[in-house]
Design a protein around this motif. Structure first.
Motif, PDB file in Angstrom:
ATOM      1  N   LEU A   1      82.218  79.646  49.404  1.00 36.13           N
ATOM      2  CA  LEU A   1      82.297  79.769  47.945  1.00 36.13           C
ATOM      3  C   LEU A   1      80.967  80.198  47.335  1.00 36.13           C
ATOM      4  CD1 LEU A   1      84.466  76.628  47.094  1.00 36.13           C
ATOM      5  CD2 LEU A   1      85.132  79.029  46.808  1.00 36.13           C
ATOM      6  N   HIS A   2      79.868  79.887  48.023  1.00 34.37           N
ATOM      7  CA  HIS A   2      78.547  80.269  47.514  1.00 34.37           C
ATOM      8  C   HIS A   2      78.228  81.742  47.749  1.00 34.37           C
ATOM      9  CE1 HIS A   2      78.040  75.895  47.459  1.00 34.37           C
ATOM     10  NE2 HIS A   2      77.027  76.084  46.646  1.00 34.37           N
ATOM     11  N   THR A   3      78.903  82.345  48.709  1.00 37.33           N
ATOM     12  CA  THR A   3      78.625  83.744  49.025  1.00 37.33           C
ATOM     13  C   THR A   3      79.741  84.674  48.554  1.00 37.33           C
ATOM     14  OG1 THR A   3      79.580  83.444  51.236  1.00 37.33           O
ATOM     15  CG2 THR A   3      77.200  83.143  51.017  1.00 37.33           C
ATOM     16  N   ALA A   4      80.756  84.119  47.924  1.00 43.96           N
ATOM     17  CA  ALA A   4      81.862  84.926  47.413  1.00 43.96           C
ATOM     18  C   ALA A   4      81.393  85.811  46.262  1.00 43.96           C
ATOM     19  CB  ALA A   4      82.999  84.022  46.949  1.00 43.96           C
ATOM     20  N   GLN A   5      82.184  86.803  45.926  1.00 41.72           N
ATOM     21  CA  GLN A   5      81.828  87.724  44.850  1.00 41.72           C
ATOM     22  C   GLN A   5      81.728  87.001  43.512  1.00 41.72           C
ATOM     23  OE1 GLN A   5      84.444  91.075  44.518  1.00 41.72           O
ATOM     24  NE2 GLN A   5      83.368  91.971  42.777  1.00 41.72           N
ATOM     25  N   ASP A   6      82.646  86.060  43.275  1.00 43.06           N
ATOM     26  CA  ASP A   6      82.646  85.317  42.015  1.00 43.06           C
ATOM     27  C   ASP A   6      81.694  84.129  42.105  1.00 43.06           C
ATOM     28  OD1 ASP A   6      84.557  87.009  40.965  1.00 43.06           O
ATOM     29  OD2 ASP A   6      86.225  85.740  41.596  1.00 43.06           O
TER      30      ASP A   6
ATOM     31  N   VAL B   1      89.462  75.680  39.818  1.00 33.19           N
ATOM     32  CA  VAL B   1      88.480  74.792  40.446  1.00 33.19           C
ATOM     33  C   VAL B   1      88.738  74.738  41.952  1.00 33.19           C
ATOM     34  CG1 VAL B   1      87.705  72.395  40.679  1.00 33.19           C
ATOM     35  CG2 VAL B   1      88.023  73.411  38.410  1.00 33.19           C
ATOM     36  N   LYS B   2      87.704  75.016  42.739  1.00 35.41           N
ATOM     37  CA  LYS B   2      87.835  75.070  44.193  1.00 35.41           C
ATOM     38  C   LYS B   2      86.951  74.062  44.911  1.00 35.41           C
ATOM     39  CE  LYS B   2      88.932  79.991  43.961  1.00 35.41           C
ATOM     40  NZ  LYS B   2      88.510  81.368  44.338  1.00 35.41           N
ATOM     41  N   ALA B   3      86.069  73.387  44.174  1.00 36.05           N
ATOM     42  CA  ALA B   3      85.174  72.388  44.763  1.00 36.05           C
ATOM     43  C   ALA B   3      84.676  71.486  43.646  1.00 36.05           C
ATOM     44  CB  ALA B   3      83.993  73.059  45.473  1.00 36.05           C
ATOM     45  N   LEU B   4      84.149  70.331  44.032  1.00 36.08           N
ATOM     46  CA  LEU B   4      83.599  69.387  43.060  1.00 36.08           C
ATOM     47  C   LEU B   4      82.168  69.034  43.422  1.00 36.08           C
ATOM     48  CD1 LEU B   4      86.446  66.750  42.523  1.00 36.08           C
ATOM     49  CD2 LEU B   4      85.914  68.755  41.106  1.00 36.08           C
ATOM     50  N   ALA B   5      81.389  68.729  42.394  1.00 32.33           N
ATOM     51  CA  ALA B   5      80.034  68.220  42.579  1.00 32.33           C
ATOM     52  C   ALA B   5      79.892  66.932  41.790  1.00 32.33           C
ATOM     53  CB  ALA B   5      78.995  69.239  42.100  1.00 32.33           C
TER      54      ALA B   5
ATOM     55  N   LEU C   1      73.598  88.522  37.413  1.00 36.71           N
ATOM     56  CA  LEU C   1      72.193  88.421  37.793  1.00 36.71           C
ATOM     57  C   LEU C   1      72.014  88.011  39.253  1.00 36.71           C
ATOM     58  CD1 LEU C   1      70.803  86.681  34.571  1.00 36.71           C
ATOM     59  CD2 LEU C   1      70.396  89.044  35.295  1.00 36.71           C
ATOM     60  N   GLY C   2      73.114  87.753  39.959  1.00 42.31           N
ATOM     61  CA  GLY C   2      73.036  87.408  41.374  1.00 42.31           C
ATOM     62  C   GLY C   2      72.999  85.927  41.666  1.00 42.31           C
ATOM     63  N   VAL C   3      73.283  85.096  40.665  1.00 46.05           N
ATOM     64  CA  VAL C   3      73.294  83.642  40.857  1.00 46.05           C
ATOM     65  C   VAL C   3      74.521  83.243  41.676  1.00 46.05           C
ATOM     66  CG1 VAL C   3      73.445  81.411  39.670  1.00 46.05           C
ATOM     67  CG2 VAL C   3      71.995  83.236  38.744  1.00 46.05           C
ATOM     68  N   ALA C   4      74.330  82.317  42.599  1.00 44.67           N
ATOM     69  CA  ALA C   4      75.431  81.878  43.467  1.00 44.67           C
ATOM     70  C   ALA C   4      76.288  80.806  42.814  1.00 44.67           C
ATOM     71  CB  ALA C   4      74.867  81.335  44.786  1.00 44.67           C
ATOM     72  N   ARG C   5      75.637  79.934  42.053  1.00 46.21           N
ATOM     73  CA  ARG C   5      76.341  78.730  41.591  1.00 46.21           C
ATOM     74  C   ARG C   5      75.721  78.223  40.301  1.00 46.21           C
ATOM     75  NH1 ARG C   5      76.212  73.437  45.574  1.00 46.21           N
ATOM     76  NH2 ARG C   5      75.813  71.802  44.038  1.00 46.21           N
ATOM     77  N   VAL C   6      76.577  77.750  39.411  1.00 44.36           N
ATOM     78  CA  VAL C   6      76.115  77.080  38.200  1.00 44.36           C
ATOM     79  C   VAL C   6      76.862  75.758  38.091  1.00 44.36           C
ATOM     80  CG1 VAL C   6      77.794  78.340  36.768  1.00 44.36           C
ATOM     81  CG2 VAL C   6      75.823  77.222  35.698  1.00 44.36           C
ATOM     82  N   SER C   7      76.103  74.690  37.839  1.00 43.10           N
ATOM     83  CA  SER C   7      76.704  73.364  37.693  1.00 43.10           C
ATOM     84  C   SER C   7      76.352  72.813  36.312  1.00 43.10           C
ATOM     85  CB  SER C   7      76.205  72.431  38.797  1.00 43.10           C
ATOM     86  OG  SER C   7      74.788  72.355  38.788  1.00 43.10           O
TER      87      SER C   7
END
Length: 259
Positions: A14-19, A41-45, A219-225
């Motif tokens: 999920l961190h390397t996916a396009q979205d 939603v595909k994962a939880l933090a 901008l190339g960010v992998a993840r936002v929480s």
């Protein structure tokens, strides 16, 4: 492949996916189930700050680790998606804490460097990666550097350089992504994302300040929480509803039965 290893691989992918991976942080079973049931939603933090607040503790490893892990265990058991845990600074032994988190079903985690000495911070990252390897999973460590969050009045160029230096070292030590809280400026995000490489940077969404997730993706960010802010959204709604009904009004008409 074990279920745990499968979940870890799913989270990593999920961190390397396009979205961009968007994580609305949770703090208990009902918040976890509510977010997990949300389309897309595909994962939880989990959010350590929010879990601590739930039990009346201040943030910063003031909640006993046993209590913290018990809540995370309940969250993992309540949902069918991968869960990543906020390990804070590792509770004195990052490797041991990661092992205990894996035992309750966690497949990823945040680890704060708290601007500790460079070599010590890198060693902690290595210890967490080793814990995942020993458990037979690709533990998705979101290695956090507080270079920006604790910058104070330091020259901005030096602050960004230090965030990059630490982040690149964490990546070299095996962390797949690096979390830089406090990074909200578009050009600074672009600079750090380019220095780390595509889909290596993660950031936090701050109400009224941060860029939209779609722009972070560009901008190339992998993840936002969202850290503790999702709990604050919930508490804001609660207080507003309480104030309205105490003042003689009614509860919001759009309230949904989510529990």
């Amino acid at each position: 492949m074990s279920d745990l290893a499968t979940r870890a691989q799913t989270l990593l992918d999920l961190h390397t996916a396009q979205d961009i991976l968007v994580l609305a942080n949770v703090w208990d079973v009902v918040s976890a189930r509510t977010v997990a049931a949300t389309p897309g939603v595909k994962a939880l933090a989990t959010a350590s700050h929010s879990i601590a607040a739930t039990f009346g503790y201040d943030d910063g490893e003031n909640i006993p680790l046993e209590l913290h892990l018990d809540m995370v265990r309940r969250i993992v058991a309540a949902v069918d998606v991968p869960v990543t845990m906020d390990l804070e600074a590792g509770y004195g032994d990052a490797g041991a804490t990661a092992r205990r988190a894996i035992e309750v079903g966690v497949v990823g985690g945040n680890l704060e460097d708290q601007m500790k000495p460079f070599d010590e911070a890198v060693a902690a990252v290595e210890a967490v990666i080793a814990a995942g390897r020993d458990a037979g999973i690709d533990f998705v460590l979101n290695a956090r550097t507080d270079a920006v969050a604790r910058a104070g009045d330091a020259p901005r160029g030096q602050v960004i350089d230090e965030a990059i230096r630490r982040g690149q070292a964490f990546l070299a030590a095996g962390a797949p992504v690096v979390f830089v809280p406090g990074l909200v400026d578009r050009e600074e995000i672009r600079t750090v994302a380019e220095a780390f490489g595509p889909r290596r940077l993660t950031v936090i969404s701050v109400p009224g300040v941060s860029l939209p997730a779609r722009e972070l993706q560009e901008l190339g960010v992998a993840r936002v929480s969202t850290g503790p802010f999702t709990q604050r959204v919930a508490l804001t709604a609660l207080q507003d509803a309480a104030a309205e009904i105490v003042a003689g009004g009614v509860l919001p008409a759009g309230t949904r039965a989510l529990n």
